[in-house]
Design an enzyme around this catalytic site. Structure first.
Site, PDB file in Angstrom:
ATOM      1  N   GLU A  62      34.627  37.120  33.809  1.00 43.29           N
ATOM      2  CA  GLU A  62      34.560  35.773  33.948  1.00 43.29           C
ATOM      3  C   GLU A  62      33.584  34.865  32.978  1.00 43.29           C
ATOM      4  O   GLU A  62      34.008  33.814  32.446  1.00 43.29           O
ATOM      5  CB  GLU A  62      34.358  34.952  35.541  1.00 43.29           C
ATOM      6  CG  GLU A  62      35.300  35.689  36.398  1.00 43.29           C
ATOM      7  CD  GLU A  62      34.991  36.938  36.862  1.00 43.29           C
ATOM      8  OE1 GLU A  62      34.437  37.847  36.373  1.00 43.29           O
ATOM      9  OE2 GLU A  62      35.454  37.225  38.077  1.00 43.29           O
ATOM     10  N   ASP A 210      34.760  79.245  25.965  1.00 46.31           N
ATOM     11  CA  ASP A 210      35.649  78.355  25.290  1.00 46.31           C
ATOM     12  C   ASP A 210      34.761  77.714  24.145  1.00 46.31           C
ATOM     13  O   ASP A 210      35.135  77.142  23.247  1.00 46.31           O
ATOM     14  CB  ASP A 210      36.395  77.144  25.801  1.00 46.31           C
ATOM     15  CG  ASP A 210      37.600  77.794  26.550  1.00 46.31           C
ATOM     16  OD1 ASP A 210      37.604  79.134  26.648  1.00 46.31           O
ATOM     17  OD2 ASP A 210      38.118  76.850  27.157  1.00 46.31           O
ATOM     18  N   LEU A 214      33.482  69.052  24.387  1.00 45.18           N
ATOM     19  CA  LEU A 214      33.935  67.851  25.329  1.00 45.18           C
ATOM     20  C   LEU A 214      33.374  66.551  25.022  1.00 45.18           C
ATOM     21  O   LEU A 214      33.163  65.624  25.743  1.00 45.18           O
ATOM     22  CB  LEU A 214      32.791  68.293  26.742  1.00 45.18           C
ATOM     23  CG  LEU A 214      33.084  69.688  27.127  1.00 45.18           C
ATOM     24  CD1 LEU A 214      32.456  69.821  28.493  1.00 45.18           C
ATOM     25  CD2 LEU A 214      34.557  69.949  27.503  1.00 45.18           C
TER      26      LEU A 214
HETATM   27  C1  AOF Z   1      32.667  39.723  39.044  1.00 46.75           C
HETATM   28  N1  AOF Z   1      33.203  39.988  37.565  1.00 46.75           N
HETATM   29  O1  AOF Z   1      33.449  41.354  35.688  1.00 46.75           O
HETATM   30  C2  AOF Z   1      32.505  42.283  37.639  1.00 46.75           C
HETATM   31  C3  AOF Z   1      32.170  42.074  38.946  1.00 46.75           C
HETATM   32  O2  AOF Z   1      25.062  43.870  39.581  1.00 46.75           O
HETATM   33  P1  AOF Z   1      25.609  42.773  39.360  1.00 46.75           P
HETATM   34  O3  AOF Z   1      24.904  41.553  39.474  1.00 46.75           O
HETATM   35  O4  AOF Z   1      26.494  42.875  37.862  1.00 46.75           O
HETATM   36  O5  AOF Z   1      26.713  42.887  40.277  1.00 46.75           O
HETATM   37  C4  AOF Z   1      27.601  43.863  40.473  1.00 46.75           C
HETATM   38  C5  AOF Z   1      28.580  43.514  41.389  1.00 46.75           C
HETATM   39  O6  AOF Z   1      29.500  42.481  40.854  1.00 46.75           O
HETATM   40  C6  AOF Z   1      29.940  44.815  41.736  1.00 46.75           C
HETATM   41  O7  AOF Z   1      29.420  45.472  42.646  1.00 46.75           O
HETATM   42  C7  AOF Z   1      31.009  43.811  41.930  1.00 46.75           C
HETATM   43  O8  AOF Z   1      30.675  43.430  43.413  1.00 46.75           O
HETATM   44  C8  AOF Z   1      30.959  42.833  40.977  1.00 46.75           C
HETATM   45  N2  AOF Z   1      31.574  42.879  39.988  1.00 46.75           N
HETATM   46  N3  AOF Z   1      32.445  40.622  39.479  1.00 46.75           N
HETATM   47  O9  AOF Z   1      32.937  38.688  39.333  1.00 46.75           O
HETATM   48  C9  AOF Z   1      33.089  41.342  36.913  1.00 46.75           C
HETATM   49  N4  AOF Z   1      32.369  43.452  37.014  1.00 46.75           N
HETATM   50 ZN    ZN Z   2      30.882  37.833  38.636  1.00 48.08          ZN
END
Ligand code: AOF
Ligand code: ZN
Length: 369
Positions: A62, A210, A214
C-alpha cells in the site's frame, strides 16, 4: 453503501493478484501483497498507483502504491490482495495510510490471520467512512498467500513437492546422473518454481548422484535463486560439488546431525551454512527442521528429490502441495521408480491445477485443509 463487488472490481482484483505474484519468495516472513489504486475519471477507470510488498518484506504494498498515486488517491478505489495492516511497524499501519490518502473504497481479497491485524485493518477503514468490500477473488489470491497462511497456521514453512515422472513411471536411471525427463518448457517452468520459493531442498543421495546446482537459471532471474538445502546427515557433500562451488551465486545450507565433524567444518569454511538437526529413526527429523526454517524466516520450501526424500515428506503428511510433471519419455532399464503417481497419491489431496508445458503435462495437487 454497497458491499457487492462489481465486474470491474473483479477485473482489477485479478490484476492486483497477478501483480502480487511478482515478489513471491522474495519477501521473507511477509506475504507478497499487491495494491492497485484506481480512479474513475471521465475516460473510464485508470490505475494511478501500483505496489508490491518490497523485496525483503518492507515497505508494504500500500505504501508503494500510495506513493505513486500521490494526490490522485483521493476518492480512488484501492485494490489489495490482503487486508491492510493495522499495526505500527517500521511504518504506520497501511489502513491508516489509506485513510490519510483519502481513498473512498477498499476492495480486498484475503483477510489477514496476523493477530495484530485480523479484522482490525477493516475496522480502521470503516471507522473512517471508507466502503470496504472484503473477500473478492479470495480463492485466487490463495496460491500467492498460501506460504504465509500456512506458516501462520502451522508455524512451519510450506512444502511443495515437485516430481517429474516418465511415461514408464520413473524419475531417473540408476548411476546415470541427471536424466532428462521433461522438455525445455517444463524445465523453465520448474525454474519459475525455484524463483518463487524461499528455499529448495534435496537429499544427499540426489546431490551425489546428480551433482545439481539447484539455482534459478532463467535469463535475468539468476538473483532469484532460493536458499539451497541438502539433507546431509553425516555432512558428506563434497566441496568439489557444483552446489558448493556455486555458493557465491546462491546460499547453500546442509541440514546435518554432525555439525562438529571435520567434513562439516570444511564445508562451513567453504561458505556453507550448517543447520544442526535432530535425528529421528535414523533420519533427520523433518517437522523440527521445517519449524526451524520457519523461525529463520523461510516461508516456502520446494522439495526436488529424490524418491526417498519425497516419499518421507509424503508419508509424514508434510507435503502441502504437489507439482507433478508427466512426460512421454521412456527411461527403460535401470529406471528409478517414482515414489508416487497421480493414481497412487494418498488421500487428502485435491487437484488444484493442470497445464501443458510443451509436450509435458503438469498437475498440481493441494492438501485439503
Ligand atoms: C500490508 N501490506 O504489503 C504486507 C502486509 O513486520 P511488518 O511490520 O512488516 O509486518 C508484517 C505483517 O504485515 C505481516 O505479518 C502481515 O500481517 C502484514 N503484511 N500487510 O498491509 C503488505 N506484506
Ligand atoms: Zn501494511
Amino acid at each position: 453503501m454497497t458491499q457487492t463487488p462489481t465486474d470491474l472490481d473483479r477485473r482489477f482484483m485479478a490484476a492486483c493478484i497477478r501483480l502480487s505474484r511478482r515478489h513471491l519468495g522474495q519477501t521473507g516472513t511477509n506475504p507478497s501483497v499487491g495494491t492497485l489504486i484506481v480512479t474513475s475519471g471521465g475516460h473510464g477507470p485508470e490505475i494511478v498507483g501500483r505496489g508490491i510488498t518490497a523485496i525483503g518484506g518492507r515497505p508494504h504494498a500500500e505504501t508503494v502504491a500510495l506513493a505513486e498515486a500521490g494526490e490522485r488517491a483521493r476518492g480512488a478505489t484501492a485494490y489489495v490482495s490482503l487486508e491492510p495492516c493495522a499495526h505500527h511497524g517500521r511504518t504506520p499501519p497501511c489502513a491508516e495510510a489509506l485513510v490519510s490518502a483519502g481513498v473512498s473504497r477498499v476492495v480486498a481479497a484475503s483477510s489477514d490471520p496476523d493477530p495484530r491485524v485480523s479484522g482490525k485493518g477493516y475496522e480502521i477503514l470503516r471507522a473512517a467512512g471508507i466502503e470496504v468490500v472484503p473477500g473478492v477473488l479470495a480463492e485466487d489470491a490463495l496460491p500467492v498467500l498460501s506460504s504465509y497462511l500456512i506458516r501462520s497456521a502451522k508455524k512451519r514453512c510450506q512444502v511443495t513437492l515437485k516430481l517429474a515422472v516418465s511415461a514408464d513411471g520413473m524419475i531417473g536411471r540408476a548411476a546415470a546422473g541427471q536424466v532428462p525427463i521433461t522438455g525445455d518448457v517444463a524445465r523453465a517452468q520448474s525454474h519459475v518454481l525455484r524463483a518463487e520459493h524461499d528455499a529448495i531442498l534435496v537429499g544427499i543421495g540426489t546431490a551425489l548422484a546428480d551433482n545439481p546446482e539447484l539455482t534459478c537459471r532463467l535469463p535475468g532471474l539468476g538473483h532469484r535463486s532460493p536458499l539451497r538445502i541438502v539433507l546431509d546427515r553425516h555432512a558428506r557433500l563434497p566441496v568439489a560439488s557444483r552446489l558448493v562451488q556455486s555458493v557465491g551465486d546462491a546460499p547453500l545450507a546442509i541440514a546435518t546431525v554432525a555439525p562438529d565433524t571435520e567434513t562439516a567444518q570444511v564445508l562451513e569454511g567453504a561458505g556453507v551454512r550448517l543447520l544442526a538437526c535432530e535425528e529421528h529413526c535414523g533420519r533427520i527429523a523433518l517437522p523440527e527442521l521445517l519449524d526451524d526454517l520457519a523461525a529463520q524466516g523461510i516461508s516456502s520450501l520446494l522439495v526436488e528429490g529424490g524418491a526417498e526424500v519425497a516419499r518421507t515428506f509424503l508419508e509424514e503428511g508434510l507435503a502441502d502441495r504437489i507439482v507433478l510433471f508427466e512426460s512421454d519419455v521412456v527411461v527403460g532399464a535401470n529406471g528409478i521408480a517414482a515414489p508416487f503417481s497421480r493414481a497412487t497419491l494418498p488421500g487428502g489431496y485435491v487437484q488444484s491445477g493442470e497445464w501443458l508445458f510443451g509436450a509435458d503435462r503438469c498437475f498440481e495437487f493441494t492438501q485439503e485443509s
